[in-house]
Design a protein around this motif. Structure first.
Motif, PDB file in Angstrom:
ATOM      1  N   ILE A   6     -56.497  75.786  51.297  1.00  0.00           N
ATOM      2  CA  ILE A   6     -56.703  76.808  50.275  1.00  0.00           C
ATOM      3  C   ILE A   6     -55.849  78.028  50.631  1.00  0.00           C
ATOM      4  CG2 ILE A   6     -58.386  78.273  49.108  1.00  0.00           C
ATOM      5  CD1 ILE A   6     -60.536  76.224  49.996  1.00  0.00           C
ATOM      6  N   ILE A  13     -61.896  82.507  49.898  1.00  0.00           N
ATOM      7  CA  ILE A  13     -63.001  81.983  49.087  1.00  0.00           C
ATOM      8  C   ILE A  13     -64.259  82.810  49.330  1.00  0.00           C
ATOM      9  CG2 ILE A  13     -62.095  79.642  48.877  1.00  0.00           C
ATOM     10  CD1 ILE A  13     -64.106  78.806  51.063  1.00  0.00           C
ATOM     11  N   CYS A  69     -64.577  76.914  42.414  1.00  0.00           N
ATOM     12  CA  CYS A  69     -63.337  76.147  42.552  1.00  0.00           C
ATOM     13  C   CYS A  69     -63.079  75.347  41.272  1.00  0.00           C
ATOM     14  CB  CYS A  69     -63.408  75.188  43.734  1.00  0.00           C
ATOM     15  SG  CYS A  69     -63.730  75.990  45.307  1.00  0.00           S
ATOM     16  N   CYS A  71     -66.406  71.586  47.882  1.00  0.00           N
ATOM     17  CA  CYS A  71     -64.959  71.609  48.131  1.00  0.00           C
ATOM     18  C   CYS A  71     -64.600  72.061  49.537  1.00  0.00           C
ATOM     19  CB  CYS A  71     -64.275  72.532  47.124  1.00  0.00           C
ATOM     20  SG  CYS A  71     -64.722  72.175  45.417  1.00  0.00           S
ATOM     21  N   ASP A  72     -65.319  73.054  50.057  1.00  0.00           N
ATOM     22  CA  ASP A  72     -64.947  73.640  51.350  1.00  0.00           C
ATOM     23  C   ASP A  72     -65.363  72.787  52.550  1.00  0.00           C
ATOM     24  OD1 ASP A  72     -67.611  74.187  50.896  1.00  0.00           O
ATOM     25  OD2 ASP A  72     -67.524  76.231  51.651  1.00  0.00           O
ATOM     26  N   HIS A  96     -61.439  71.122  52.149  1.00  0.00           N
ATOM     27  CA  HIS A  96     -60.417  72.110  51.821  1.00  0.00           C
ATOM     28  C   HIS A  96     -60.847  73.450  52.408  1.00  0.00           C
ATOM     29  CE1 HIS A  96     -58.829  69.161  49.004  1.00  0.00           C
ATOM     30  NE2 HIS A  96     -60.079  68.956  48.648  1.00  0.00           N
ATOM     31  N   VAL A  97     -59.997  74.009  53.275  1.00  0.00           N
ATOM     32  CA  VAL A  97     -60.385  75.234  53.986  1.00  0.00           C
ATOM     33  C   VAL A  97     -59.333  76.315  53.800  1.00  0.00           C
ATOM     34  CG1 VAL A  97     -61.804  74.072  55.710  1.00  0.00           C
ATOM     35  CG2 VAL A  97     -59.376  74.347  56.121  1.00  0.00           C
TER      36      VAL A  97
END
Length: 152
Positions: free
Chosen positions: A70, A74, A86, A127-128, A131-132
């Motif tokens: 990412i 966030i 997201c 998502c996290d 995806h970071v």
């Protein structure tokens, strides 16, 4: 119990105590410093590379099948089974006139059809997990990893 047995038991206990105390070793960390040294400070909080979505270029992947990183913060984004910030932006290739990557087809239910908002597979809502966001930080240890970026 006889008096001789009590004296013998007390002598064994005393010898054991002295032997254990004489072999005690100071506990050290793996870094070799005392555990309670004053210079063992907590890491500083790092800023995310991208403050706002759409203002930072995509981050190049280091290996095949790596989940995209990412490129923005966030922080304050709600990501839950009922609210997903997201998904609000990444459910199409074009959001409010800005180009951004769409959620991968493996994260969707059914085929992607033009002019129809796709449906998110609810097994993929968090998502996290994969995806970071990235921070501008130096590695904590030496690293000689060379990614395979030839297929991007």
């Amino acid at each position: 119990m006889s008096k001789t047995f009590k004296v013998t038991l007390a002598a064994i206990a005393a010898i054991t105590l002295v032997a254990c105390a004489s072999t005690a070793v100071q506990v050290n960390s793996l870094r070799g410093k005392s555990v309670s040294t004053a210079d063992d400070n907590a890491l500083q909080v790092k800023e995310y590379v991208g403050k706002r979505p759409g203002q930072t270029p995509l981050i190049v992947r280091n290996f095949e099948a790596q989940p995209p990183l990412i490129p923005h913060t966030i922080e304050n984004y709600e990501i839950s089974a009922t609210e997903n910030a997201c998904w609000d932006c990444h459910n199409s290739d074009d959001f409010k006139g800005k180009k951004m990557p769409m959620v991968g087809k493996s994260h969707l239910i059914g085929p992607v059809v033009a002019d129809v908002t796709p449906k998110l597979n609810m097994q993929r809502w968090q998502c996290d997990t994969c995806h970071v966001p990235q921070v501008d930080a130096q590695p904590l240890v030496d690293n000689v990893f060379q990614g395979n970026i030839s297929r991007q």
